[in-house]
Design a protein around this motif. Structure first.
Motif, short mmCIF file in Angstrom:
data_model
loop_
_atom_site.label_atom_id
_atom_site.label_comp_id
_atom_site.label_asym_id
_atom_site.label_seq_id
_atom_site.Cartn_x
_atom_site.Cartn_y
_atom_site.Cartn_z
N ILE A 59 -5.65 -18.84 -9.67
CA ILE A 59 -6.22 -20.19 -9.65
C ILE A 59 -6.02 -20.83 -8.27
O ILE A 59 -6.93 -21.42 -7.70
N GLU A 60 -4.84 -20.69 -7.72
CA GLU A 60 -4.54 -21.25 -6.39
C GLU A 60 -5.44 -20.63 -5.33
O GLU A 60 -5.89 -21.31 -4.40
N THR A 61 -5.74 -19.33 -5.46
CA THR A 61 -6.57 -18.63 -4.49
C THR A 61 -7.97 -19.20 -4.40
O THR A 61 -8.55 -19.29 -3.32
N VAL A 62 -8.54 -19.59 -5.54
CA VAL A 62 -9.93 -20.08 -5.56
C VAL A 62 -10.02 -21.60 -5.62
O VAL A 62 -11.11 -22.15 -5.70
N TRP A 63 -8.89 -22.28 -5.58
CA TRP A 63 -8.86 -23.72 -5.77
C TRP A 63 -9.73 -24.46 -4.75
O TRP A 63 -9.73 -24.19 -3.57
N SER A 64 -10.47 -25.43 -5.26
CA SER A 64 -11.14 -26.43 -4.44
C SER A 64 -11.24 -27.69 -5.29
O SER A 64 -11.01 -27.64 -6.50
N GLU A 65 -11.61 -28.78 -4.69
CA GLU A 65 -11.77 -30.03 -5.44
C GLU A 65 -12.88 -29.93 -6.48
O GLU A 65 -12.94 -30.73 -7.40
N ALA A 66 -13.77 -28.92 -6.34
CA ALA A 66 -14.84 -28.74 -7.32
C ALA A 66 -14.32 -28.22 -8.65
O ALA A 66 -14.97 -28.36 -9.67
N GLY A 67 -13.14 -27.62 -8.65
CA GLY A 67 -12.53 -27.14 -9.88
C GLY A 67 -12.60 -25.63 -10.03
O GLY A 67 -13.12 -24.92 -9.16
N VAL A 68 -12.07 -25.17 -11.16
CA VAL A 68 -11.97 -23.74 -11.43
C VAL A 68 -12.32 -23.48 -12.90
O VAL A 68 -11.82 -24.18 -13.79
N ALA A 69 -13.15 -22.47 -13.14
CA ALA A 69 -13.46 -22.02 -14.49
C ALA A 69 -12.73 -20.69 -14.72
O ALA A 69 -12.83 -19.78 -13.91
N VAL A 70 -11.99 -20.62 -15.82
CA VAL A 70 -11.19 -19.43 -16.14
C VAL A 70 -11.80 -18.73 -17.35
O VAL A 70 -12.09 -19.36 -18.36
N PHE A 71 -11.94 -17.41 -17.23
CA PHE A 71 -12.48 -16.59 -18.32
C PHE A 71 -11.40 -15.63 -18.78
O PHE A 71 -10.76 -14.98 -17.97
N VAL A 72 -11.19 -15.55 -20.10
CA VAL A 72 -10.10 -14.75 -20.67
C VAL A 72 -10.65 -13.78 -21.70
O VAL A 72 -11.70 -14.01 -22.29
N ASP A 73 -9.89 -12.68 -21.92
CA ASP A 73 -10.36 -11.69 -22.88
C ASP A 73 -9.75 -11.83 -24.27
O ASP A 73 -10.44 -11.66 -25.26
N LEU A 74 -8.48 -12.14 -24.37
CA LEU A 74 -7.79 -12.21 -25.66
C LEU A 74 -6.85 -13.40 -25.70
O LEU A 74 -6.60 -14.03 -24.67
N GLY A 75 -6.29 -13.66 -26.88
CA GLY A 75 -5.44 -14.82 -27.09
C GLY A 75 -4.27 -14.96 -26.12
O GLY A 75 -3.98 -16.06 -25.65
N GLY A 76 -3.58 -13.87 -25.82
CA GLY A 76 -2.46 -13.94 -24.89
C GLY A 76 -2.89 -14.36 -23.50
O GLY A 76 -2.17 -15.08 -22.80
N ALA A 77 -4.06 -13.91 -23.10
CA ALA A 77 -4.60 -14.31 -21.80
C ALA A 77 -4.88 -15.81 -21.79
O ALA A 77 -4.65 -16.50 -20.79
N GLU A 78 -5.37 -16.31 -22.91
CA GLU A 78 -5.65 -17.75 -23.01
C GLU A 78 -4.35 -18.55 -22.97
O GLU A 78 -4.24 -19.55 -22.26
N THR A 79 -3.35 -18.10 -23.71
CA THR A 79 -2.06 -18.80 -23.73
C THR A 79 -1.43 -18.85 -22.35
O THR A 79 -0.98 -19.91 -21.89
N ASN A 80 -1.40 -17.72 -21.65
CA ASN A 80 -0.81 -17.70 -20.31
C ASN A 80 -1.65 -18.50 -19.32
O ASN A 80 -1.12 -19.10 -18.39
N SER A 81 -2.97 -18.52 -19.52
CA SER A 81 -3.83 -19.34 -18.66
C SER A 81 -3.54 -20.82 -18.88
O SER A 81 -3.49 -21.61 -17.93
N GLU A 82 -3.36 -21.22 -20.14
CA GLU A 82 -3.01 -22.61 -20.44
C GLU A 82 -1.70 -23.00 -19.76
O GLU A 82 -1.58 -24.10 -19.21
#
Length: 132
Positions: A59-82
């Motif tokens: 997230i930090e690598t692609v950060w800009s004031e425009a924001g970031v969209a995150v795509f996840v494959d499974l529940g654990g990926a979503e939890t860690n992304s949150e």
């Protein structure tokens, strides 16, 4: 690292490093370098899983004031992304969205929208239109 682009960034999170990297490669081939793009896949030992610290780094690598969209494959990926998003703290956490969309198709469509200069809300909405 912060992106100098005013374009919405895309982060791909998968339990498999090969899936995450392959999806990012597909996105890059479809939209070129016009969209900040990063991926996080696998656990710290290199096996299947996800890492909150790695996701935060993406997230930090692609950060800009425009924001970031995150795509996840499974529940654990979503939890860690949150958790990674929470670690950003306000106000930046409010500029990152986890998309409820298919991983590959969603990331490609979102990147195409972002490349056209769409704001985060439109990037997310377009990707989520793919969900049943």
């Amino acid at each position: 690292m912060k992106s100098s682009s005013g374009t919405v960034g895309i982060v791909i999170v998968s339990h498999s490093p090969l899936v995450a990297e392959g999806t990012a490669d597909m996105v890059r081939q479809m939209v070129g370098d016009s969209v900040p793009l990063a991926w996080s896949g696998g656990n710290p030992a290199g096996g299947l899983g996800t890492s909150m610290a790695s996701i935060l780094g993406a997230i930090e690598t692609v950060w800009s004031e425009a924001g970031v969209a995150v795509f996840v494959d499974l529940g654990g990926a979503e939890t860690n992304s949150e958790m990674a998003i929470e670690a950003l703290g306000p106000p930046r956490a409010g500029q990152v969205a986890i998309c409820n969309a298919p991983l590959v198709e969603g990331a490609v469509i979102a990147a195409a929208e972002a490349a056209g200069g769409a704001p985060l809300a439109r990037v997310v909405a377009t990707a989520e239109e793919l969900s049943p």
